[in-house]
Design a protein around this motif. Structure first.
Motif, PDB file in Angstrom:
ATOM      1  N   ALA A   1       0.836  -1.206   0.000  1.00 30.83           N
ATOM      2  CA  ALA A   1       0.000   0.000   0.000  1.00 30.83           C
ATOM      3  C   ALA A   1       0.876   1.263   0.000  1.00 30.83           C
ATOM      4  CB  ALA A   1      -0.925   0.003   1.208  1.00 30.83           C
ATOM      5  N   ALA A   2       1.989   1.223   0.728  1.00 25.73           N
ATOM      6  CA  ALA A   2       2.865   2.396   0.797  1.00 25.73           C
ATOM      7  C   ALA A   2       3.563   2.674  -0.525  1.00 25.73           C
ATOM      8  CB  ALA A   2       3.904   2.212   1.901  1.00 25.73           C
ATOM      9  N   THR A   3       3.822   1.639  -1.320  1.00 28.93           N
ATOM     10  CA  THR A   3       4.526   1.858  -2.587  1.00 28.93           C
ATOM     11  C   THR A   3       3.631   1.750  -3.806  1.00 28.93           C
ATOM     12  OG1 THR A   3       5.167  -0.472  -2.718  1.00 28.93           O
ATOM     13  CG2 THR A   3       6.733   1.053  -1.687  1.00 28.93           C
ATOM     14  N   GLY A   4       2.461   1.128  -3.667  1.00 34.34           N
ATOM     15  CA  GLY A   4       1.614   0.915  -4.825  1.00 34.34           C
ATOM     16  C   GLY A   4       0.346   1.732  -4.866  1.00 34.34           C
TER      17      GLY A   4
ATOM     18  N   PHE B   1      -1.878   9.270  -4.496  1.00 32.10           N
ATOM     19  CA  PHE B   1      -2.654  10.284  -3.795  1.00 32.10           C
ATOM     20  C   PHE B   1      -1.806  11.298  -3.040  1.00 32.10           C
ATOM     21  CE2 PHE B   1      -5.199   6.350  -3.885  1.00 32.10           C
ATOM     22  CZ  PHE B   1      -6.202   6.796  -4.731  1.00 32.10           C
ATOM     23  N   ILE B   2      -0.602  10.923  -2.648  1.00 32.15           N
ATOM     24  CA  ILE B   2       0.260  11.797  -1.856  1.00 32.15           C
ATOM     25  C   ILE B   2       1.349  12.371  -2.760  1.00 32.15           C
ATOM     26  CG2 ILE B   2       1.837  11.910   0.097  1.00 32.15           C
ATOM     27  CD1 ILE B   2       0.282   9.612   1.348  1.00 32.15           C
ATOM     28  N   PRO B   3       1.422  13.692  -2.880  1.00 31.42           N
ATOM     29  CA  PRO B   3       2.451  14.279  -3.751  1.00 31.42           C
ATOM     30  C   PRO B   3       3.841  14.191  -3.124  1.00 31.42           C
ATOM     31  CG  PRO B   3       1.193  16.000  -2.688  1.00 31.42           C
ATOM     32  CD  PRO B   3       0.543  14.699  -2.311  1.00 31.42           C
TER      33      PRO B   3
ATOM     34  N   GLN C   1       9.819   9.093 -14.947  1.00 31.83           N
ATOM     35  CA  GLN C   1       9.783   7.677 -15.304  1.00 31.83           C
ATOM     36  C   GLN C   1      10.609   6.814 -14.362  1.00 31.83           C
ATOM     37  OE1 GLN C   1      11.001   7.506 -19.372  1.00 31.83           O
ATOM     38  NE2 GLN C   1       8.979   8.069 -20.151  1.00 31.83           N
ATOM     39  N   VAL C   2      11.696   7.350 -13.835  1.00 33.36           N
ATOM     40  CA  VAL C   2      12.531   6.574 -12.918  1.00 33.36           C
ATOM     41  C   VAL C   2      11.742   6.243 -11.654  1.00 33.36           C
ATOM     42  CG1 VAL C   2      14.637   6.614 -11.536  1.00 33.36           C
ATOM     43  CG2 VAL C   2      14.643   7.584 -13.824  1.00 33.36           C
ATOM     44  N   TYR C   3      11.001   7.209 -11.135  1.00 31.43           N
ATOM     45  CA  TYR C   3      10.197   6.971  -9.941  1.00 31.43           C
ATOM     46  C   TYR C   3       9.093   5.956 -10.220  1.00 31.43           C
ATOM     47  CZ  TYR C   3      12.393  11.283  -8.246  1.00 31.43           C
ATOM     48  OH  TYR C   3      13.280  12.245  -7.867  1.00 31.43           O
ATOM     49  N   VAL C   4       8.502   6.033 -11.396  1.00 31.75           N
ATOM     50  CA  VAL C   4       7.439   5.088 -11.773  1.00 31.75           C
ATOM     51  C   VAL C   4       8.001   3.664 -11.803  1.00 31.75           C
ATOM     52  CG1 VAL C   4       5.901   4.367 -13.638  1.00 31.75           C
ATOM     53  CG2 VAL C   4       6.082   6.777 -13.055  1.00 31.75           C
ATOM     54  N   VAL C   5       9.164   3.493 -12.399  1.00 38.85           N
ATOM     55  CA  VAL C   5       9.773   2.169 -12.496  1.00 38.85           C
ATOM     56  C   VAL C   5      10.137   1.639 -11.115  1.00 38.85           C
ATOM     57  CG1 VAL C   5      11.814   0.924 -13.323  1.00 38.85           C
ATOM     58  CG2 VAL C   5      10.594   2.476 -14.852  1.00 38.85           C
ATOM     59  N   LEU C   6      10.753   2.472 -10.270  1.00 35.26           N
ATOM     60  CA  LEU C   6      11.171   2.009  -8.950  1.00 35.26           C
ATOM     61  C   LEU C   6       9.981   1.703  -8.047  1.00 35.26           C
ATOM     62  CD1 LEU C   6      14.276   4.270  -8.316  1.00 35.26           C
ATOM     63  CD2 LEU C   6      14.227   1.862  -8.876  1.00 35.26           C
ATOM     64  N   PHE C   7       8.966   2.560  -8.068  1.00 36.89           N
ATOM     65  CA  PHE C   7       7.765   2.263  -7.285  1.00 36.89           C
ATOM     66  C   PHE C   7       7.074   1.005  -7.821  1.00 36.89           C
ATOM     67  CE2 PHE C   7       7.465   6.686  -5.498  1.00 36.89           C
ATOM     68  CZ  PHE C   7       7.358   6.308  -4.171  1.00 36.89           C
ATOM     69  N   GLY C   8       7.055   0.836  -9.137  1.00 39.30           N
ATOM     70  CA  GLY C   8       6.442  -0.347  -9.734  1.00 39.30           C
ATOM     71  C   GLY C   8       7.171  -1.625  -9.363  1.00 39.30           C
TER      72      GLY C   8
ATOM     73  N   MET D   1       7.666  11.968   0.015  1.00 37.55           N
ATOM     74  CA  MET D   1       9.080  11.600  -0.022  1.00 37.55           C
ATOM     75  C   MET D   1       9.441  10.610   1.078  1.00 37.55           C
ATOM     76  SD  MET D   1      10.843  15.203  -0.975  1.00 37.55           S
ATOM     77  CE  MET D   1      12.457  14.488  -1.087  1.00 37.55           C
ATOM     78  N   PHE D   2       8.573  10.468   2.088  1.00 40.45           N
ATOM     79  CA  PHE D   2       8.849   9.558   3.191  1.00 40.45           C
ATOM     80  C   PHE D   2       8.192   8.189   3.016  1.00 40.45           C
ATOM     81  CE2 PHE D   2       9.445  13.751   5.091  1.00 40.45           C
ATOM     82  CZ  PHE D   2      10.753  13.596   5.522  1.00 40.45           C
ATOM     83  N   LEU D   3       7.507   7.982   1.898  1.00 40.82           N
ATOM     84  CA  LEU D   3       6.887   6.679   1.659  1.00 40.82           C
ATOM     85  C   LEU D   3       7.907   5.543   1.580  1.00 40.82           C
ATOM     86  CD1 LEU D   3       4.007   7.542  -0.807  1.00 40.82           C
ATOM     87  CD2 LEU D   3       3.845   6.943   1.600  1.00 40.82           C
ATOM     88  N   PRO D   4       9.085   5.748   0.963  1.00 37.12           N
ATOM     89  CA  PRO D   4      10.077   4.655   1.002  1.00 37.12           C
ATOM     90  C   PRO D   4      10.549   4.321   2.414  1.00 37.12           C
ATOM     91  CG  PRO D   4      10.614   6.169  -0.761  1.00 37.12           C
ATOM     92  CD  PRO D   4       9.512   6.797   0.029  1.00 37.12           C
ATOM     93  N   VAL D   5      10.600   5.306   3.298  1.00 35.57           N
ATOM     94  CA  VAL D   5      11.005   5.045   4.684  1.00 35.57           C
ATOM     95  C   VAL D   5       9.964   4.154   5.357  1.00 35.57           C
ATOM     96  CG1 VAL D   5      11.458   6.102   6.924  1.00 35.57           C
ATOM     97  CG2 VAL D   5      12.283   7.197   4.854  1.00 35.57           C
ATOM     98  N   VAL D   6       8.685   4.460   5.141  1.00 38.42           N
ATOM     99  CA  VAL D   6       7.611   3.643   5.699  1.00 38.42           C
ATOM    100  C   VAL D   6       7.698   2.225   5.152  1.00 38.42           C
ATOM    101  CG1 VAL D   6       5.102   3.371   5.771  1.00 38.42           C
ATOM    102  CG2 VAL D   6       6.109   5.629   6.058  1.00 38.42           C
TER     103      VAL D   6
END
Length: 137
Positions: A15-18, A23-25, A41-48, A106-111
């Motif tokens: 949920a935190a990455t997908g 919804f959170i900028p 695109q880099v963020y899209v690929v890494l989150f994906g 920006m803190f979603l990867p930390v979570v």
């Protein structure tokens, strides 16, 4: 075996990455437009990739060792994503015309990293329990 605690942690990491990045900028531009992860695109690929690893880890609940390795890879992937966010935020100060305010996104990867560490800890505990029971046979 989907009722294990690591499945809950992995679902929350999913949920935190997908889900939440939609919804959170990540930050807000000077003209009050939200900068979502989809603008790069880099963020899209890494989150994906992180989302895919979380789903694969949930599905492979029978293979705890593979689940543990996928959790480690997902942690590394989120550390790379966090490093990119820190690099971006340090290169652009808060008062430049390009970026005016950093967002909570920006803190979603930390979570996700914290949840993945907790999931790996629970996976390791399950693996140790299975090995101790096998030892008694």
């Amino acid at each position: 075996m989907l009722q294990r605690v690591q499945t809950i942690y992995l679902f929350l990491a999913f949920a935190a990455t997908g889900i939440l990045p939609f919804f959170i900028p990540l930050w807000t531009m000077a003209d009050a437009k939200a900068y979502l992860f989809m603008h790069n695109q880099v963020y899209v690929v890494l989150f994906g990739l992180s989302t895919t690893l979380s789903i694969l880890s949930i599905i492979s609940y029978n293979k705890r060792q593979n689940q543990f390795v996928m959790g480690r890879l997902n942690i590394i992937l989120n550390l790379i994503l966090l490093g990119l966010f820190v690099y971006r935020s340090l290169n652009l100060s808060g008062e430049t015309p390009a970026v005016s305010e950093k967002g909570i996104g920006m803190f979603l990867p930390v979570v996700a990293i914290v949840l993945l560490v907790l999931a790996n800890k629970a996976i390791k505990k399950d693996e140790d329990l299975v090995k101790s029971v096998d030892r008694l046979r």
